[in-house]
Design a protein around this motif. Structure first.
Motif, PDB file in Angstrom:
ATOM      1  N   GLY A   1      66.712  19.585  49.250  1.00  0.00           N
ATOM      2  CA  GLY A   1      66.918  20.336  50.475  1.00  0.00           C
ATOM      3  C   GLY A   1      67.073  19.379  51.632  1.00  0.00           C
ATOM      4  O   GLY A   1      66.579  18.247  51.611  1.00  0.00           O
ATOM      5  N   GLN A   2      67.770  19.815  52.644  1.00  0.00           N
ATOM      6  CA  GLN A   2      67.935  18.994  53.839  1.00  0.00           C
ATOM      7  C   GLN A   2      66.716  19.142  54.743  1.00  0.00           C
ATOM      8  O   GLN A   2      66.080  20.193  54.796  1.00  0.00           O
ATOM      9  CB  GLN A   2      69.199  19.426  54.589  1.00  0.00           C
ATOM     10  N   GLU A   3      66.381  18.068  55.433  1.00  0.00           N
ATOM     11  CA  GLU A   3      65.301  18.133  56.424  1.00  0.00           C
ATOM     12  C   GLU A   3      65.866  18.763  57.690  1.00  0.00           C
ATOM     13  O   GLU A   3      66.796  18.219  58.305  1.00  0.00           O
ATOM     14  CB  GLU A   3      64.757  16.738  56.714  1.00  0.00           C
ATOM     15  N   ILE A   4      65.315  19.914  58.063  1.00  0.00           N
ATOM     16  CA  ILE A   4      65.773  20.644  59.249  1.00  0.00           C
ATOM     17  C   ILE A   4      64.554  21.068  60.071  1.00  0.00           C
ATOM     18  O   ILE A   4      63.426  21.088  59.574  1.00  0.00           O
ATOM     19  CB  ILE A   4      66.610  21.882  58.857  1.00  0.00           C
ATOM     20  N   VAL A   5      64.787  21.395  61.313  1.00  0.00           N
ATOM     21  CA  VAL A   5      63.775  21.835  62.282  1.00  0.00           C
ATOM     22  C   VAL A   5      62.463  21.069  62.089  1.00  0.00           C
ATOM     23  O   VAL A   5      62.437  19.854  62.210  1.00  0.00           O
ATOM     24  CB  VAL A   5      63.613  23.375  62.261  1.00  0.00           C
TER      25      VAL A   5
ATOM     26  N   LEU B   1      67.780   7.676  52.030  1.00  0.00           N
ATOM     27  CA  LEU B   1      66.890   8.817  51.827  1.00  0.00           C
ATOM     28  C   LEU B   1      66.887   9.780  53.003  1.00  0.00           C
ATOM     29  O   LEU B   1      66.399  10.905  52.880  1.00  0.00           O
ATOM     30  CB  LEU B   1      65.466   8.321  51.561  1.00  0.00           C
ATOM     31  N   ARG B   2      67.422   9.341  54.149  1.00  0.00           N
ATOM     32  CA  ARG B   2      67.474  10.207  55.330  1.00  0.00           C
ATOM     33  C   ARG B   2      68.800   9.991  56.066  1.00  0.00           C
ATOM     34  O   ARG B   2      68.848   9.519  57.186  1.00  0.00           O
ATOM     35  CB  ARG B   2      66.272   9.964  56.249  1.00  0.00           C
TER      36      ARG B   2
ATOM     37  N   LEU C   1      61.917  17.567  60.310  1.00  0.00           N
ATOM     38  CA  LEU C   1      62.308  16.310  60.933  1.00  0.00           C
ATOM     39  C   LEU C   1      61.135  15.622  61.619  1.00  0.00           C
ATOM     40  O   LEU C   1      61.188  14.424  61.905  1.00  0.00           O
ATOM     41  CB  LEU C   1      63.432  16.560  61.952  1.00  0.00           C
ATOM     42  N   ARG C   2      60.060  16.366  61.883  1.00  0.00           N
ATOM     43  CA  ARG C   2      58.878  15.795  62.523  1.00  0.00           C
ATOM     44  C   ARG C   2      57.717  15.596  61.548  1.00  0.00           C
ATOM     45  O   ARG C   2      56.702  15.020  61.903  1.00  0.00           O
ATOM     46  CB  ARG C   2      58.431  16.710  63.680  1.00  0.00           C
TER      47      ARG C   2
ATOM     48  N   TYR D   1      62.214  16.602  49.511  1.00  0.00           N
ATOM     49  CA  TYR D   1      61.304  17.717  49.243  1.00  0.00           C
ATOM     50  C   TYR D   1      60.720  18.295  50.531  1.00  0.00           C
ATOM     51  O   TYR D   1      59.502  18.436  50.665  1.00  0.00           O
ATOM     52  CB  TYR D   1      60.201  17.278  48.278  1.00  0.00           C
ATOM     53  N   PRO D   2      61.569  18.639  51.491  1.00  0.00           N
ATOM     54  CA  PRO D   2      61.061  19.208  52.741  1.00  0.00           C
ATOM     55  C   PRO D   2      60.611  20.656  52.543  1.00  0.00           C
ATOM     56  O   PRO D   2      61.073  21.347  51.629  1.00  0.00           O
ATOM     57  CB  PRO D   2      62.285  19.141  53.661  1.00  0.00           C
ATOM     58  N   LEU D   3      59.731  21.114  53.413  1.00  0.00           N
ATOM     59  CA  LEU D   3      59.271  22.495  53.334  1.00  0.00           C
ATOM     60  C   LEU D   3      60.352  23.465  53.799  1.00  0.00           C
ATOM     61  O   LEU D   3      60.781  24.343  53.053  1.00  0.00           O
ATOM     62  CB  LEU D   3      58.002  22.677  54.179  1.00  0.00           C
ATOM     63  N   VAL D   4      60.824  23.299  55.032  1.00  0.00           N
ATOM     64  CA  VAL D   4      61.740  24.288  55.599  1.00  0.00           C
ATOM     65  C   VAL D   4      63.106  24.239  54.917  1.00  0.00           C
ATOM     66  O   VAL D   4      63.721  25.268  54.645  1.00  0.00           O
ATOM     67  CB  VAL D   4      61.886  24.090  57.125  1.00  0.00           C
ATOM     68  N   GLY D   5      63.575  23.038  54.600  1.00  0.00           N
ATOM     69  CA  GLY D   5      64.873  22.933  53.944  1.00  0.00           C
ATOM     70  C   GLY D   5      64.891  23.593  52.585  1.00  0.00           C
ATOM     71  O   GLY D   5      65.850  24.267  52.205  1.00  0.00           O
TER      72      GLY D   5
END
Length: 403
Positions: free
Chosen positions: A362-366, A121-122, A369-370, A377-381
């Motif tokens: 979406g990818q987990e970025i910036v 998952l990551r 990642l925290r 389902y990341p926000l920024v990605g």
């Protein structure tokens, strides 16, 4: 395209005001806390609509609940066992209640046992971003050595089974648990989480159900619910198998062009449609996504736009979720096909000329990642993905290059 965003309700770490700032105008959500086979009541639906319509400070968000994802089809319905007839009756009542609330697009799937499957998952990429990944060798290690499904090894090429054995021998208990949890993970708030014992029980019941039988069961379900949906002016749209190839010996019926042609033609109605998920279908190298959009366009009621990068040319192979414009699917060509279909609908005067879409996964970025949010389902990605997809759409519309 109508730009929407998947939201899991008030407990979702992404707030409605975040969705507005991302540029979406509609929300894709469901009553994940309601068990499968149980009626979605008018009160529960109205409560979720109210939650979508307000920000966390209580002021109006301007958002609407545009698409249901998903109104689940129970395992009893898929297997035609147990309470399946009562579950179909409940499904029809839920459709009537959704129609009364003004919600017209209903996404669902007909995948047996697991709604989607990933082994990591990551998965960390060279950029430092993380994403979801399906690794056929890790999945085979789970199937053969953790789940211990009878005859599992014979379902994989010899080299895959051998590598699975090597990997399983190196796993400690924590690694085994993490792999099993990744594969059986459900959606946030879902009442249908799986453990190995429950997976084994479902597999035993599916043992006598072939792909042909599951397809017949699917058409039986559609024969019951599609006339109700058509009468109510609803658009049902089936999500493809994810990934789109057989796993654990289970039948698959929504993986390629032939599958969709059979199901959409089996109950031919404007209410019987397709969720075109470019990520799920794109995991198979023999699926041409722009061509599928051209073929099934009139019955595409919902779009999941994401991309995957495949490791090779195997049908049942490994892949990870790529940036929205950087995977193996030509996203520019796919969006051009979508815009051609929307233009055609506009000429016909269809009320659904603007097809709802969402940036899927979406990818987990910036900052993602925290945050430690829901994998996939990341926000920024997703915000990055939506911005890229909107840019492609704007460029194609302004230049007329999609015609």
């Amino acid at each position: 395209m109508r730009h929407t965003w998947r939201w899991f309700g008030p407990k979702d770490p992404v707030r409605t005001e975040d969705i507005v700032q991302a540029g979406a105008v509609g929300v894709v959500t469901a009553l994940h806390h309601v068990p499968n086979g149980i009626v979605w009541t008018k009160d529960e639906i109205a409560q979720r609509q109210a939650e979508v319509a307000r920000r966390s400070d209580g002021t109006p968000s301007g958002l609407t609940w545009d698409v249901v994802e998903s109104l689940p089809v129970s395992e009893d319905i898929k297997k035609q066992k147990g309470d399946w007839r009562a579950h179909i009756a409940a499904y029809k009542t839920s459709l009537r209640n959704l129609a009364a609330a003004g919600i017209k697009v209903i996404c669902y799937n007909f995948m047996p046992v697991l709604d989607w499957t990933r082994t990591d998952l990551r998965f960390r990429l060279p950029t430092g971003a993380t994403c979801m990944r399906f690794d056929i060798h890790d999945f085979a290690a789970f199937d053969i050595h953790l789940l211990k499904r009878s005859g599992a090894a014979a379902d994989y090429p010899p080299d895959v089974a051998a590598e699975a054995g090597r990997r399983a021998a190196l796993m400690d208990d924590a690694t085994r648990r993490q792999l099993a949890d990744s594969i059986t993970m459900g959606l946030p708030g879902s009442t249908e989480a799986m453990d190995l014992a429950r997976v084994r029980a479902h597999l035993a019941e599916y043992g006598a159900i072939s792909s042909a039988q599951l397809r017949r069961n699917f058409i039986d379900f559609l024969t019951e619910v599609v006339p109700v949906a058509e009468q109510l002016g609803l658009r049902l749209c089936c999500h493809p198998d994810d990934p789109p190839f057989p796993l654990m010996g289970l039948p698959r019926v929504m993986s390629d062009t032939e599958d969709y042609a059979a199901i959409l033609g089996g109950v031919d109605s404007p209410a019987n449609g397709m969720t075109l998920c470019s990520g799920s279908l794109g995991a198979r190298p023999d699926n041409d996504l722009p061509a599928m959009m051209d073929t099934f366009g009139p019955k595409v009621h919902f779009l999941h736009l994401r991309n995957v990068r495949r490791d090779g040319s195997m049908i049942a192979g490994s892949f990870h979720e790529a940036e929205h414009l950087e995977g193996d699917t030509d996203m520019v060509a796919l969006i051009a096909a979508v815009l051609r279909e929307e233009a055609r609908r506009g000429v016909e005067g269809r009320e659904d000329a603007s097809i709802p879409m969402r940036p899927d996964h979406g990818q987990e970025i910036v900052d993602d990642l925290r945050r430690g949010g829901q994998p996939g389902y990341p926000l920024v990605g997703r915000l990055r993905g939506l911005a890229e997809l909107r840019g492609v759409e704007r460029a194609l519309r302004q230049t007329g290059a999609f015609r």
